[in-house]
Each structure stands twice: as structure tokens, then as C-alpha cells.
Design a protein around this motif. Structure first.
Motif, PDB file in Angstrom:
ATOM      1  N   ILE A   1       0.844  -1.201   0.000  1.00  0.00           N
ATOM      2  CA  ILE A   1       0.000   0.000   0.000  1.00  0.00           C
ATOM      3  C   ILE A   1       0.877   1.249   0.000  1.00  0.00           C
ATOM      4  CG2 ILE A   1      -1.636   1.344   1.374  1.00  0.00           C
ATOM      5  CD1 ILE A   1      -2.823  -1.372   2.299  1.00  0.00           C
ATOM      6  N   ILE A   2       1.942   1.209   0.791  1.00  0.00           N
ATOM      7  CA  ILE A   2       2.872   2.352   0.833  1.00  0.00           C
ATOM      8  C   ILE A   2       3.554   2.526  -0.523  1.00  0.00           C
ATOM      9  CG2 ILE A   2       4.953   3.278   1.929  1.00  0.00           C
ATOM     10  CD1 ILE A   2       4.118   1.775   4.471  1.00  0.00           C
TER      11      ILE A   2
ATOM     12  N   ASN B   1       3.549   5.718  -3.341  1.00  0.00           N
ATOM     13  CA  ASN B   1       4.679   6.223  -4.121  1.00  0.00           C
ATOM     14  C   ASN B   1       4.274   6.367  -5.588  1.00  0.00           C
ATOM     15  OD1 ASN B   1       7.139   6.659  -5.458  1.00  0.00           O
ATOM     16  ND2 ASN B   1       7.873   4.581  -5.130  1.00  0.00           N
ATOM     17  N   LEU B   2       3.647   5.337  -6.124  1.00  0.00           N
ATOM     18  CA  LEU B   2       3.213   5.360  -7.521  1.00  0.00           C
ATOM     19  C   LEU B   2       2.174   6.451  -7.762  1.00  0.00           C
ATOM     20  CD1 LEU B   2       3.185   4.174 -10.354  1.00  0.00           C
ATOM     21  CD2 LEU B   2       1.563   2.441  -9.552  1.00  0.00           C
ATOM     22  N   PHE B   3       1.259   6.622  -6.812  1.00  0.00           N
ATOM     23  CA  PHE B   3       0.226   7.654  -6.934  1.00  0.00           C
ATOM     24  C   PHE B   3       0.860   9.043  -6.998  1.00  0.00           C
ATOM     25  CE2 PHE B   3      -3.070  10.399  -4.819  1.00  0.00           C
ATOM     26  CZ  PHE B   3      -3.948  10.407  -5.895  1.00  0.00           C
TER      27      PHE B   3
ATOM     28  N   GLY C   1      10.071  -0.294   2.157  1.00  0.00           N
ATOM     29  CA  GLY C   1      11.097  -1.281   2.514  1.00  0.00           C
ATOM     30  C   GLY C   1      11.290  -1.383   4.010  1.00  0.00           C
ATOM     31  N   PHE C   2      11.221  -0.233   4.691  1.00  0.00           N
ATOM     32  CA  PHE C   2      11.371  -0.208   6.152  1.00  0.00           C
ATOM     33  C   PHE C   2      10.300  -1.063   6.828  1.00  0.00           C
ATOM     34  CE2 PHE C   2      10.067   1.683  10.209  1.00  0.00           C
ATOM     35  CZ  PHE C   2      11.252   1.626  10.925  1.00  0.00           C
ATOM     36  N   PHE C   3       9.047  -0.893   6.394  1.00  0.00           N
ATOM     37  CA  PHE C   3       7.957  -1.649   7.012  1.00  0.00           C
ATOM     38  C   PHE C   3       7.969  -3.115   6.581  1.00  0.00           C
ATOM     39  CE2 PHE C   3       6.139   2.516   7.979  1.00  0.00           C
ATOM     40  CZ  PHE C   3       5.681   2.289   9.280  1.00  0.00           C
ATOM     41  N   ALA C   4       8.459  -3.373   5.365  1.00  0.00           N
ATOM     42  CA  ALA C   4       8.573  -4.773   4.925  1.00  0.00           C
ATOM     43  C   ALA C   4       9.561  -5.528   5.810  1.00  0.00           C
ATOM     44  CB  ALA C   4       9.010  -4.837   3.465  1.00  0.00           C
TER      45      ALA C   4
ATOM     46  N   PHE D   1       9.768   9.529  -0.280  1.00  0.00           N
ATOM     47  CA  PHE D   1       9.528   9.313   1.150  1.00  0.00           C
ATOM     48  C   PHE D   1       8.780   7.993   1.363  1.00  0.00           C
ATOM     49  CE2 PHE D   1       6.526   9.689   4.707  1.00  0.00           C
ATOM     50  CZ  PHE D   1       7.396   9.937   5.770  1.00  0.00           C
ATOM     51  N   PHE D   2       7.731   7.764   0.592  1.00  0.00           N
ATOM     52  CA  PHE D   2       6.985   6.501   0.686  1.00  0.00           C
ATOM     53  C   PHE D   2       7.860   5.326   0.246  1.00  0.00           C
ATOM     54  CE2 PHE D   2       3.071   9.263   0.148  1.00  0.00           C
ATOM     55  CZ  PHE D   2       2.618   9.069   1.447  1.00  0.00           C
TER      56      PHE D   2
END
Length: 239
Positions: free
Chosen positions: A8-9, A13-15, A47-50, A41-42
Motif C-alpha cells: 500500500i505504501i 509512491n506510484l500515486f 522497505g522499512f515496514f517490509a 519518502f513513501f
């Protein structure tokens, strides 16, 4: 649901990247820069949350590259297209040349695509990078028109409106994206100063640079990042 949080994050980024594309095409490069920075930023936090949630996946890896292709690949190409279309030699000549030549800026987009494809299959880039990461390159390229817009110094104006300097930046950017040059990544296995001296020093200098020089500091920070990485690599080789 937990597995989808990083994805989702990434989609955020794509949005941001799709909004930036529209803005860049319209010539609103200051806002395009803002949305690219937000997308990056996203990109950092997916990667951090993954890693935090231990939900890394092949799907996430591919999705991340697709999002980066738009945010950090297409948008800087459009940005350079806009810069070249308003540069001195192009505007002075006019005609068919002025219509075709600015498309040279999309060499950055092609080089970004090649770099992202290589990244997905290169096992050497798990803890660092080989070649300039696309987000860093995007910030470098898109900071140029923003500096041009908000700084009236004659020297800056002359440099950033010079067609051949912009061509040189395009070629150098495309080369650096795929150069066999190891660069450190801002990934922390732990947060001790001893094990992350270079990263902390780089972050401190970057913050100070932004405070003192504002927008002009952005390309300087990217250049500093490359120089520090090369210096670190040479020191490691000697050891």
C-alpha cells in the motif's frame, strides 16, 4: 492485511509519481518536484515496514521497481525535456530542431528503466547500491528547474539554461545510474554511531546544507553522496 501494508505504501509512491507526471507535463516542475520527493519518502518506508513486519516478497520487489519507474524514471525525463525545450541553443534555433531535440532528455528515463531492471536481478545490491539509485538521480534532476525558478542569480540562470550543460548532465546522469560504482545505502542494521559513522555524518551534513543553502543544497548533497561513497570504497580497499 499485514502483508499488504508495504505494498500500500509502494502504491502511494506510484500515486505521487502519476501526479508528478501530469504536473511536469504541464510545466509545473516545482510541484512535480514536491510530489516526487513525497513519493521517494513513501519509497523509503515501504522497505522499512517490509523489514519491520518481516513480510518481504517478490511481489513487493517488482511493485517497488514499477512505482520507481514512474516517480524516479519518467518524471525526471519529463523534467529534463522541459529544461531542454527552454534552453538557449534550442530556443534560438527554433523550427524542427527545437521540437525534436528536447526529447534527448528522455535518455534519463531509458537509463532509469535499465538500472531498475538490473537492480531486481543483481544480488550484489542487498546492502548497498551499484550505480546511482533512481530516487537520488530524480531529486538531482528535478531540483535544477526548481532552483532555476526560485533563484535569480545570473550565474545559475546561465548555467541551467545552457543547452550543452544540460546535455552533459543528461549523459552523466544516465551513466551514473548504471555505472559499476558501489554506493552506500541509508539502511541501518543497528543505530550505533560506531557502525554507521559515514551515514550519520552524511545525514548531518545534508541537513546543515539544506538549512544554509536550501534548494541549491540538493544537487550538492547528491554529488557529496557519490564522493563519500567513492572515498569509502577506496579506504576499504586499502584496508
Amino acid at each position: 492485511m499485514r502483508k499488504q501494508i508495504p505494498n500500500i505504501i509502494t502504491l502511494l509512491n506510484l500515486f505521487c509519481g502519476t501526479i508528478a507526471v501530469v504536473l511536469a507535463v504541464q510545466g509545473r516542475l516545482d510541484w512535480a518536484f514536491f510530489f516526487v520527493a513525497l513519493g521517494i519518502f513513501f519509497d523509503f518506508f515501504d522497505g522499512f515496514f517490509a523489514r519491520l513486519l518481516n513480510v518481504k516478497s517478490d511481489l513487493g520487489l517488482q511493485l517497488d521497481s514499477l512505482a520507481d519507474m514512474v516517480t524516479s524514471g519518467v518524471v525526471p525525463g519529463v523534467g529534463m525535456f522541459q529544461l531542454l525545450s527552454k534552453s538557449d541553443f534550442v530556443t534560438q534555433n527554433g523550427g524542427l530542431f527545437s521540437e525534436i531535440f528536447p526529447y534527448f532528455g528522455f535518455l534519463i528515463t531509458l537509463a532509469s528503466a535499465y538500472r531498475l531492471a538490473k537492480f531486481n536481478i543483481d544480488i550484489r545490491q542487498t546492502t548497498g547500491f551499484i550505480g546511482l539509485p533512481t530516487p537520488a538521480n530524480a531529486l538531482f534532476i528535478l531540483s535544477l528547474p526548481v532552483i532555476l525558478q526560485y533563484h535569480s542569480a545570473d550565474l545559475l540562470q546561465n548555467v541551467l539554461q545552457n543547452t550543452w550543460i544540460l546535455v552533459g548532465i543528461t549523459l552523466l546522469s544516465s551513466y551514473m545510474l548504471n555505472a559499476e560504482i558501489p554506493l552506500f545505502a541509508l539502511k541501518f542494521k543497528d543505530y550505533s554511531f560506531q557502525n554507521n559513522k559515514i551515514k550519520y555524518m552524511f545525514l548531518i551534513v545534508s541537513v546543515l546544507g539544506l538549512l544554509f543553502f536550501q534548494l541549491i543544497a540538493i544537487p550538492m548533497i547528491i554529488v557529496l553522496y557519490v564522493i563519500i561513497s567513492i572515498f569509502q570504497n577506496r579506504c576499504s580497499c586499502k584496508l
